[in-house]
Design a protein around this motif. Structure first.
Motif, PDB file in Angstrom:
ATOM      1  N   PHE A  76      19.844  36.005  54.130  1.00 14.37           N
ATOM      2  CA  PHE A  76      19.504  36.981  54.831  1.00 14.37           C
ATOM      3  C   PHE A  76      18.321  38.182  54.320  1.00 14.37           C
ATOM      4  CE2 PHE A  76      22.394  34.992  57.574  1.00 14.37           C
ATOM      5  CZ  PHE A  76      23.704  35.132  57.340  1.00 14.37           C
ATOM      6  N   SER A  77      18.135  37.519  53.316  1.00 22.00           N
ATOM      7  CA  SER A  77      17.215  38.974  52.350  1.00 22.00           C
ATOM      8  C   SER A  77      16.228  39.454  53.262  1.00 22.00           C
ATOM      9  CB  SER A  77      17.214  38.434  51.165  1.00 22.00           C
ATOM     10  OG  SER A  77      16.313  37.266  51.057  1.00 22.00           O
ATOM     11  N   ALA A  78      15.558  38.375  53.836  1.00 18.86           N
ATOM     12  CA  ALA A  78      14.190  38.791  54.608  1.00 18.86           C
ATOM     13  C   ALA A  78      14.537  39.898  55.782  1.00 18.86           C
ATOM     14  CB  ALA A  78      13.483  37.670  55.542  1.00 18.86           C
ATOM     15  N   PHE A  79      15.623  39.777  56.349  1.00 16.52           N
ATOM     16  CA  PHE A  79      16.045  40.712  57.486  1.00 16.52           C
ATOM     17  C   PHE A  79      16.406  41.942  56.835  1.00 16.52           C
ATOM     18  CE2 PHE A  79      17.380  42.784  61.117  1.00 16.52           C
ATOM     19  CZ  PHE A  79      18.583  43.233  60.776  1.00 16.52           C
ATOM     20  N   MET A 100      26.823  49.761  60.615  1.00 19.52           N
ATOM     21  CA  MET A 100      26.256  48.504  60.935  1.00 19.52           C
ATOM     22  C   MET A 100      27.504  47.769  61.463  1.00 19.52           C
ATOM     23  SD  MET A 100      23.730  45.888  58.691  1.00 19.52           S
ATOM     24  CE  MET A 100      22.951  44.342  59.440  1.00 19.52           C
ATOM     25  N   ALA A 101      26.986  46.886  62.626  1.00 21.01           N
ATOM     26  CA  ALA A 101      27.901  45.753  62.949  1.00 21.01           C
ATOM     27  C   ALA A 101      27.386  44.602  63.608  1.00 21.01           C
ATOM     28  CB  ALA A 101      29.047  46.443  64.293  1.00 21.01           C
ATOM     29  N   GLY A 102      28.013  43.401  63.854  1.00 20.37           N
ATOM     30  CA  GLY A 102      27.294  42.351  64.298  1.00 20.37           C
ATOM     31  C   GLY A 102      28.365  41.421  64.535  1.00 20.37           C
ATOM     32  N   LEU A 103      27.914  40.278  65.605  1.00 22.91           N
ATOM     33  CA  LEU A 103      28.744  39.239  65.934  1.00 22.91           C
ATOM     34  C   LEU A 103      28.111  37.961  65.227  1.00 22.91           C
ATOM     35  CD1 LEU A 103      27.529  37.063  68.422  1.00 22.91           C
ATOM     36  CD2 LEU A 103      27.066  39.160  69.394  1.00 22.91           C
ATOM     37  N   GLN A 116      27.002  41.010  54.385  1.00 21.68           N
ATOM     38  CA  GLN A 116      26.093  40.945  53.151  1.00 21.68           C
ATOM     39  C   GLN A 116      25.476  42.105  52.872  1.00 21.68           C
ATOM     40  OE1 GLN A 116      24.126  36.932  52.862  1.00 21.68           O
ATOM     41  NE2 GLN A 116      22.464  38.183  52.301  1.00 21.68           N
ATOM     42  N   ILE A 117      24.745  42.666  54.091  1.00 27.31           N
ATOM     43  CA  ILE A 117      23.685  43.924  53.975  1.00 27.31           C
ATOM     44  C   ILE A 117      24.570  44.970  53.498  1.00 27.31           C
ATOM     45  CG2 ILE A 117      22.372  45.149  54.942  1.00 27.31           C
ATOM     46  CD1 ILE A 117      21.303  42.579  56.546  1.00 27.31           C
ATOM     47  N   ALA A 120      25.876  45.206  49.963  1.00 28.49           N
ATOM     48  CA  ALA A 120      25.021  45.287  48.969  1.00 28.49           C
ATOM     49  C   ALA A 120      24.302  46.577  48.921  1.00 28.49           C
ATOM     50  CB  ALA A 120      24.051  44.263  49.004  1.00 28.49           C
ATOM     51  N   ASN A 121      24.345  47.510  50.074  1.00 24.13           N
ATOM     52  CA  ASN A 121      23.877  48.713  50.335  1.00 24.13           C
ATOM     53  C   ASN A 121      24.849  49.914  50.791  1.00 24.13           C
ATOM     54  OD1 ASN A 121      20.909  47.965  50.155  1.00 24.13           O
ATOM     55  ND2 ASN A 121      21.962  46.373  51.126  1.00 24.13           N
ATOM     56  N   LEU A 122      25.864  49.986  50.037  1.00 22.57           N
ATOM     57  CA  LEU A 122      26.947  51.053  50.777  1.00 22.57           C
ATOM     58  C   LEU A 122      26.380  52.625  50.746  1.00 22.57           C
ATOM     59  CD1 LEU A 122      29.915  49.401  48.772  1.00 22.57           C
ATOM     60  CD2 LEU A 122      29.510  49.565  51.181  1.00 22.57           C
TER      61      LEU A 122
END
Lengths: 388, 388
Positions: free
Chosen positions: B252-255, B282-285, B294-295, B298-300
């Motif tokens: 997912f690093s590109a996004f 941030m949230a997602g399904l 993941q994101i 790595a970015n708290l």
């Protein structure tokens, strides 16, 4: 208007002509779904479709009133091409053993009273609606309550790129109407309104303004025949009773009331508009042009700029008070595709010019009653707005 | 996960069960095109489809991994019904002599990597996403330039109802991600995000905030397998290399770079945001939940609230610095449909609670890996955000 027999003969001729081998330089249409190579367009502007239908007996590409039979390949995919199409956007569909369905390869657009396939043929002037790296406006899906309909309706509102930056700045408004069988998504999607405006603004060619795009199909109200005939260039056609000249009477009054009593007040209350006649325009395509004519002429205290795209024109005889009209109206803009019957519109515009009304006629080259005529019309019309 | 043989057996059983005559109280789906009576849903939650295909030999309704054969009537229309479906939204398609096509009767939605049909089964709790006469926010189609992709991309931004009224007020932001095979339209369309938020805000149940919905499919970047498998409830699944435990590695690093380096700065520059970690969620399904995990981990320093809907969970072992995590993170929310495998997620949430992290587990009743699970998840998640 061609007769049924003439249309059938034209279709047969097209199918015959389409048997000629196309130039093999097809490129995928820009309106395909991600990763789809078909439909594709070649340098002759012929459209090639490819549909996987392994067990079908007949599959056709239905575009421009012609059903081109596709040929089944060994991989179960049916392929075939049309004759050359005009530049610009075209609605189309696929027919699989009599089932009229969207092409699973294309994006979908609302027109002809259904969500269906669209294909884009490149145009020599397509740069004006290209997606460029310029400041962009926003296309806002905006619900609003209509008491008359007792329903929450939806419009799309384009706000120009600097709208968010200048909280004190107020903007003029264009109310822009779709055609018969279309809806509030048409101008933003098929019409590429946002891109056209973003590019004009970036080039400094137009004053930034807000555009409101609503559906004129008011729930519960009967507007007229479900399929309005292509408007002949007859002034005042929308107001003639059925039978006199053969044009059915449309009743746009329900939408007129929603527009004037509900939508305009909603927009003025919820967006930073210049809420006066001088800063309010209305325009529309086809049936939307007829509505524009009818509604603006009856409400010149509300609208100062008028645009009628492939939807008729204003004759001198439509104006009861020419002096009042000249004071109120800053612009009458009439346009047609070159393949339409724009002669009367042109004549009417010249008559208005002679009467001292600022009036402009525009003819889109090599296009018919289709969206490229109207993208170009918007592109010509916008720079003329709100110049006073 | 069922084997191919099991799935085939289930499909056969469903087709057999569907032969039982349905209760004849069908109502048109709320996601049909204007004027279309099919597909229709009855009190058993069975779906009846009707497709006009006069010359076809076989037509099927393809829903829930079952292709129900339809029966041709004398009028050339094919009709048939499924077995009961869960409440909520379902992707589906029609198959006409092997051609997999959208149903011409329904509206279209982007999922399963194509624009296709959707049908809505009423739910007992559907009121929370109903279209009501309350103040409405706007869903803004917002282009933004991505230097990394060298392209103008598009996101949708929901702004709450009072956004236009308070030019001085700034708002927190939720970045909300779609699932595999979906795009930036998913949450606004299938997800009914605007309606859910409008209703929560009208009821005073949530703080108003901005929601940004972008596509995580960055042009030119390979993210991983085109069809991510249904995420098993394995913590850290997204980061295990392929082969170890069988889960392919997603990249997912590109996004991540587009989100952090381009989209967040764009949103902060163009909307009135509270541009700090405390006011960014941030949230997602599904795949979007995996990306969220993941994101954010790595970015708290960028995100304080985390929502993972049917996309895994955060195990204690995923956290390298628990004290730092407890300071930074105000909420970890994990949800599943009841038909999914949420047990590990629930266990992980309890472990986080015991470690002193504010962590919530939610299970949507009687739903699977489908949109009603996620609408309900958003409805539960939103009121918990930005409470500090």
């Amino acid at each position: 208007m061609p007769t049924a027999a003439e249309r059938e003969a034209q279709a047969k001729a097209a199918i015959e002509a389409a048997k000629a081998p196309p130039v093999e330089d097809f490129k995928p249409s820009s309106l395909n779904q991600k990763g789809k190579d078909f439909p594709a367009v070649n340098s002759e502007r012929r459209i090639r479709a490819r549909v996987v239908a392994p067990d079908a007996h007949s599959v056709a590409l239905d575009i421009g009133a012609v059903k081109y039979p596709l040929t089944k390949g060994e991989d179960g995919a049916w392929v075939g091409a049309s004759i050359p199409q005009d530049a610009g956007f075209h609605y189309y569909q696929i027919v699989v053993d009599g089932a009229q369905v969207p092409d699973p390869n294309s994006l979908y657009f609302y027109g002809a009273s259904r969500w269906g396939s669209g294909v884009e043929v490149p145009a020599t002037d397509q740069d004006f609606y290209a997606l460029k790296n310029v400041p962009h406006g926003q296309l806002r899906e905006t619900p609003f309550y209509s008491k008359r309909s007792d329903a929450v309706l939806r419009c799309f509102v384009y706000t120009p790129p600097d709208y968010e930056k200048n909280p004190a700045k107020r903007y003029p408004v264009l109310y822009l109407q779709h055609g018969g069988g279309e809806d509030e998504t048409g101008w933003g999607s098929q019409g590429k309104t946002g891109l056209i405006m973003d590019n004009l603004i970036a080039a400094g060619k137009t004053k930034p303004f807000i555009i409101v795009m609503a559906s004129s199909y008011v729930p519960g109200a009967q507007m007229g025949p479900p399929r309005p005939p292509a408007p002949a260039a007859q002034p005042g056609a929308a107001t003639r009773p059925a039978g006199a000249g053969g044009m059915p009477r449309f009743n746009f009054s329900a939408f007129e009331r929603v527009l004037l009593d509900e939508l305009i007040p909603f927009v003025d209350a919820n967006f930073r508009t210049q809420a006066d006649q001088l800063h309010r325009a209305m325009a529309g395509l086809s049936m939307g042009g007829m509505q524009t004519k009818q509604i603006t002429l009856a409400n010149l205290d509300k609208f100062s700029h008028i645009g009628i795209f492939s939807g008729g024109s204003i004759a001198s005889s439509d104006i009861t008070d020419i002096d009042g009209f000249k004071k109120s109206v800053k612009l009458v803009f009439v346009s047609y595709g070159s393949r339409e019957r724009g002669a009367t519109g042109k004549t009417n515009v010249e008559a208005l010019q002679q009467a001292g009304v600022k009036s402009v006629f525009y003819e889109s080259p090599d296009t018919a009653h289709e969206w490229l005529s109207w993208r170009r019309s918007l592109y010509q019309f916008a720079p003329l707005l709100f110049q006073e």
